[in-house]
Design a protein around this motif. Sequence first.
Motif, PDB file in Angstrom:
ATOM      1  N   GLU A   1       0.813  -1.214   0.000  1.00  0.00           N
ATOM      2  CA  GLU A   1       0.000   0.000   0.000  1.00  0.00           C
ATOM      3  C   GLU A   1       0.849   1.269   0.000  1.00  0.00           C
ATOM      4  O   GLU A   1       0.314   2.353  -0.200  1.00  0.00           O
ATOM      5  N   SER A   2       2.158   1.142   0.232  1.00  0.00           N
ATOM      6  CA  SER A   2       3.008   2.335   0.256  1.00  0.00           C
ATOM      7  C   SER A   2       4.387   1.994  -0.304  1.00  0.00           C
ATOM      8  O   SER A   2       4.828   0.841  -0.222  1.00  0.00           O
ATOM      9  N   PRO A   3       5.081   2.987  -0.836  1.00  0.00           N
ATOM     10  CA  PRO A   3       6.429   2.727  -1.330  1.00  0.00           C
ATOM     11  C   PRO A   3       7.391   2.379  -0.191  1.00  0.00           C
ATOM     12  O   PRO A   3       8.320   1.594  -0.379  1.00  0.00           O
ATOM     13  N   GLU A   4       7.159   2.943   0.989  1.00  0.00           N
ATOM     14  CA  GLU A   4       8.017   2.637   2.129  1.00  0.00           C
ATOM     15  C   GLU A   4       7.914   1.153   2.499  1.00  0.00           C
ATOM     16  O   GLU A   4       8.923   0.508   2.778  1.00  0.00           O
ATOM     17  N   ALA A   5       6.697   0.615   2.480  1.00  0.00           N
ATOM     18  CA  ALA A   5       6.511  -0.813   2.773  1.00  0.00           C
ATOM     19  C   ALA A   5       7.202  -1.659   1.701  1.00  0.00           C
ATOM     20  O   ALA A   5       7.849  -2.659   2.016  1.00  0.00           O
TER      21      ALA A   5
ATOM     22  N   LEU B   1      10.845   8.225  -1.905  1.00  0.00           N
ATOM     23  CA  LEU B   1      11.457   7.778  -0.645  1.00  0.00           C
ATOM     24  C   LEU B   1      12.478   8.778  -0.089  1.00  0.00           C
ATOM     25  O   LEU B   1      12.924   8.625   1.048  1.00  0.00           O
ATOM     26  N   GLU B   2      12.839   9.765  -0.886  1.00  0.00           N
ATOM     27  CA  GLU B   2      13.862  10.738  -0.474  1.00  0.00           C
ATOM     28  C   GLU B   2      13.499  11.377   0.861  1.00  0.00           C
ATOM     29  O   GLU B   2      12.353  11.730   1.108  1.00  0.00           O
ATOM     30  N   GLY B   3      14.496  11.488   1.720  1.00  0.00           N
ATOM     31  CA  GLY B   3      14.293  12.103   3.025  1.00  0.00           C
ATOM     32  C   GLY B   3      13.925  11.102   4.113  1.00  0.00           C
ATOM     33  O   GLY B   3      13.918  11.446   5.289  1.00  0.00           O
TER      34      GLY B   3
ATOM     35  N   ARG C   1      15.420   5.734   6.714  1.00  0.00           N
ATOM     36  CA  ARG C   1      15.503   4.264   6.724  1.00  0.00           C
ATOM     37  C   ARG C   1      16.124   3.710   5.450  1.00  0.00           C
ATOM     38  O   ARG C   1      16.480   2.544   5.384  1.00  0.00           O
ATOM     39  N   PHE C   2      16.258   4.595   4.421  1.00  0.00           N
ATOM     40  CA  PHE C   2      16.741   4.133   3.125  1.00  0.00           C
ATOM     41  C   PHE C   2      17.881   5.010   2.623  1.00  0.00           C
ATOM     42  O   PHE C   2      17.833   6.226   2.723  1.00  0.00           O
ATOM     43  N   VAL C   3      18.896   4.358   2.064  1.00  0.00           N
ATOM     44  CA  VAL C   3      20.008   5.060   1.434  1.00  0.00           C
ATOM     45  C   VAL C   3      19.927   4.752  -0.050  1.00  0.00           C
ATOM     46  O   VAL C   3      19.896   3.588  -0.451  1.00  0.00           O
ATOM     47  N   MET C   4      19.873   5.795  -0.859  1.00  0.00           N
ATOM     48  CA  MET C   4      19.739   5.618  -2.299  1.00  0.00           C
ATOM     49  C   MET C   4      21.010   6.042  -3.012  1.00  0.00           C
ATOM     50  O   MET C   4      21.551   7.111  -2.732  1.00  0.00           O
ATOM     51  N   ASN C   5      21.481   5.185  -3.915  1.00  0.00           N
ATOM     52  CA  ASN C   5      22.685   5.456  -4.689  1.00  0.00           C
ATOM     53  C   ASN C   5      22.342   5.404  -6.169  1.00  0.00           C
ATOM     54  O   ASN C   5      22.210   4.304  -6.737  1.00  0.00           O
ATOM     55  N   PRO C   6      22.195   6.581  -6.801  1.00  0.00           N
ATOM     56  CA  PRO C   6      21.883   6.591  -8.236  1.00  0.00           C
ATOM     57  C   PRO C   6      22.968   5.884  -9.044  1.00  0.00           C
ATOM     58  O   PRO C   6      24.154   6.012  -8.765  1.00  0.00           O
TER      59      PRO C   6
ATOM     60  N   PRO D   1      19.857  -0.295   3.215  1.00  0.00           N
ATOM     61  CA  PRO D   1      19.221   0.086   4.478  1.00  0.00           C
ATOM     62  C   PRO D   1      19.888   1.302   5.091  1.00  0.00           C
ATOM     63  O   PRO D   1      21.105   1.447   5.038  1.00  0.00           O
ATOM     64  N   GLY D   2      19.086   2.161   5.680  1.00  0.00           N
ATOM     65  CA  GLY D   2      19.576   3.318   6.418  1.00  0.00           C
ATOM     66  C   GLY D   2      19.435   3.044   7.904  1.00  0.00           C
ATOM     67  O   GLY D   2      19.725   1.947   8.371  1.00  0.00           O
TER      68      GLY D   2
END
Length: 152
Positions: A41-45, A112-114, A117-122, A141-142
């Motif tokens: 139901e959510s991108p975070e999930a 998900l930015e901000g 809990r998540f680290v994103m690497n383009p 994982p953050g």
Amino acid sequence: MSEKTLASLVQHFEQRCAEVVAVGGGRIIKTVGDEVLFMTESPEAGARISLTLSQIIREDPNLPEARVAFVWGRILPRLGDVYGPTVNLASRLVALAEPGSVMTDASTANVLEGDERFVMNPQGVRNVRGFGDVRPVSLAPGVGTELEIDFE
């Protein structure tokens, strides 16, 4: 690998995935061989489930490393399955992922930015069949709570 051993491996994989997806609040749409298609139901999930799936499979000595990808977007549910560009892009991103990693697209990463809990690497721009140039994003994982899975 014998048929019995393969059947046992697939069953073990499917059980692990079903438990992770359920604990994360998602729903499995289908399994096809060594792939699992789920929705949330959510991108975070979706991100939490994806990261947990990758970790659980990586740490399980009975399972080979997995490539995981997820994309947040609109889908067309039909007769128990889901269709559309979102599903197709997630499928294509799996092929770009390194074993043991989680991949998403730039649009999902922006949502998900901000979230710490998540680290994103383009990653570098890749030409993806049916989508043209896409900028995949590796997800790691953050800080914060992780899904707690008790397999006992």
